[in-house]
Design an enzyme around this catalytic site. Structure first.
Site, PDB file in Angstrom:
ATOM      1  N   CYS A 175      -1.854  -2.819   7.684  1.00 41.43           N
ATOM      2  CA  CYS A 175      -1.753  -3.726   6.525  1.00 41.43           C
ATOM      3  C   CYS A 175      -0.444  -4.515   6.501  1.00 41.43           C
ATOM      4  CB  CYS A 175      -1.996  -2.958   5.239  1.00 41.43           C
ATOM      5  SG  CYS A 175      -3.753  -2.451   5.123  1.00 41.43           S
TER       6      CYS A 175
ATOM      7  N   ASP B 117       0.794  -1.242   0.000  1.00 38.80           N
ATOM      8  CA  ASP B 117       0.000   0.000   0.000  1.00 38.80           C
ATOM      9  C   ASP B 117       0.828   1.295   0.000  1.00 38.80           C
ATOM     10  OD1 ASP B 117      -1.946  -1.939   0.261  1.00 38.80           O
ATOM     11  OD2 ASP B 117      -2.762  -1.222   2.150  1.00 38.80           O
TER      12      ASP B 117
ATOM     13  N   LYS C 176      -7.039  -5.021  -2.860  1.00 39.55           N
ATOM     14  CA  LYS C 176      -7.767  -5.535  -1.690  1.00 39.55           C
ATOM     15  C   LYS C 176      -8.671  -4.456  -1.131  1.00 39.55           C
ATOM     16  CE  LYS C 176      -3.886  -4.453   1.293  1.00 39.55           C
ATOM     17  NZ  LYS C 176      -4.602  -3.440   2.082  1.00 39.55           N
TER      18      LYS C 176
HETATM   19  C1  VGL Z   1      -4.570   0.581   5.751  1.00 40.45           C
HETATM   20  C2  VGL Z   1      -6.190   1.417   7.139  1.00 40.45           C
HETATM   21  C3  VGL Z   1      -7.127   1.304   6.141  1.00 40.45           C
HETATM   22  C4  VGL Z   1      -3.130   0.209   5.561  1.00 40.45           C
HETATM   23  C5  VGL Z   1      -5.508   0.455   4.745  1.00 40.45           C
HETATM   24  O1  VGL Z   1      -2.667   0.156   4.397  1.00 40.45           O
HETATM   25  O2  VGL Z   1      -2.453  -0.037   6.583  1.00 40.45           O
HETATM   26  N1  VGL Z   1      -4.919   1.052   6.937  1.00 40.45           N
HETATM   27  N2  VGL Z   1      -6.776   0.810   4.943  1.00 40.45           N
END
Ligand code: VGL
Ligand code: ZN
Length: 204
Positions: free
Chosen positions: A153, A10, A108
């Site tokens: 994540c 991410d 995701k």
């Molecule tokens: C994430 C919160 C919501 C992350 C993704 O990438 O850690 N955290 N969506």
């Protein structure tokens, strides 16, 4: 080392300073992640990829504040500001990320009713993303995880990687955390106890 993959979690605009769910120093890791990509045999990226109105957004729950928690049918869920909406600028990878070498991008969080922190399973801890099968079918048994955010994540991906039988390392110097109510310390402890190898080459 054909049996090893680097998994970049991410590293998207919304998790970097200026983004909708900015992680402090999120952009600082880009040069180191690029270096790790350059040296990696196999590279996989994940991309948080929510439809508008996703159930993990506080805005989808009247009266709820971002960073509060609710109970979902699959368990507790933290509510977030709207972020990483499919196709938005915020959902793009950081513009400095050397992503072209990636062999696979796992998206995701695209199912409206369930969030997905882990690269391997959605937050019900049952619905697979397909990543474990993809890696195993290719003979990859070792993963190194980097990216955002350490305590969500990255951590849930690392815990699932161990559960799926991968030799798992998190390079903490190539991660940054959100840190809600001590979540970084708590997740470091959970990862350590689960057998995730935590490495920080800045403090070696
Ligand atoms: C994430 C919160 C919501 C992350 C993704 O990438 O850690 N955290 N969506
Ligand atoms: Zn998300």
């Amino acid at each position: 080392m054909a049996d090893e993959a680097l998994v970049v979690i991410d590293l998207q605009n919304d998790f970097c300073p200026g983004g909708a769910l900015a992680v402090a120093g999120g952009d600082e890791i880009v040069p180191l992640v690029n270096d790790l990509i350059r040296h990696a045999e196999h590279v996989v990226l994940t991309q948080d990829w929510h439809p508008a109105g996703h159930s993990s957004f506080a805005s989808s729950h009247p009266g709820a504040q971002p960073f509060s928690a609710i109970d979902m049918p699959y368990g507790p869920q933290t509510l977030w500001p709207d972020h990483c909406i499919q196709g938005s600028l915020g959902s793009d990878f950081h513009s400095g990320l050397a992503w072209t070498k990636a062999e696979l991008v796992i998206r995701k969080g695209f199912r409206p009713d369930i969030d997905s922190y882990s690269a391997f399973f959605e937050n019900d801890h049952k619905t697979p993303t397909g990543l474990a099968g993809y890696l195993k079918e290719r003979g990859i048994d070792t993963v190194t995880l980097v990216g955002l955010a350490t305590d969500f994540c990255v951590a849930f991906s690392a815990l699932d990687a161990v559960k799926q039988g991968f030799k798992t390392t998190v390079r903490l110097d190539a991660c940054r955390g959100i840190d809600l109510n001590g979540s970084v310390e708590a997740m470091l402890k959970r990862m350590r106890e689960a057998g995730v190898m935590l490495e920080d080459q800045t403090s070696d």
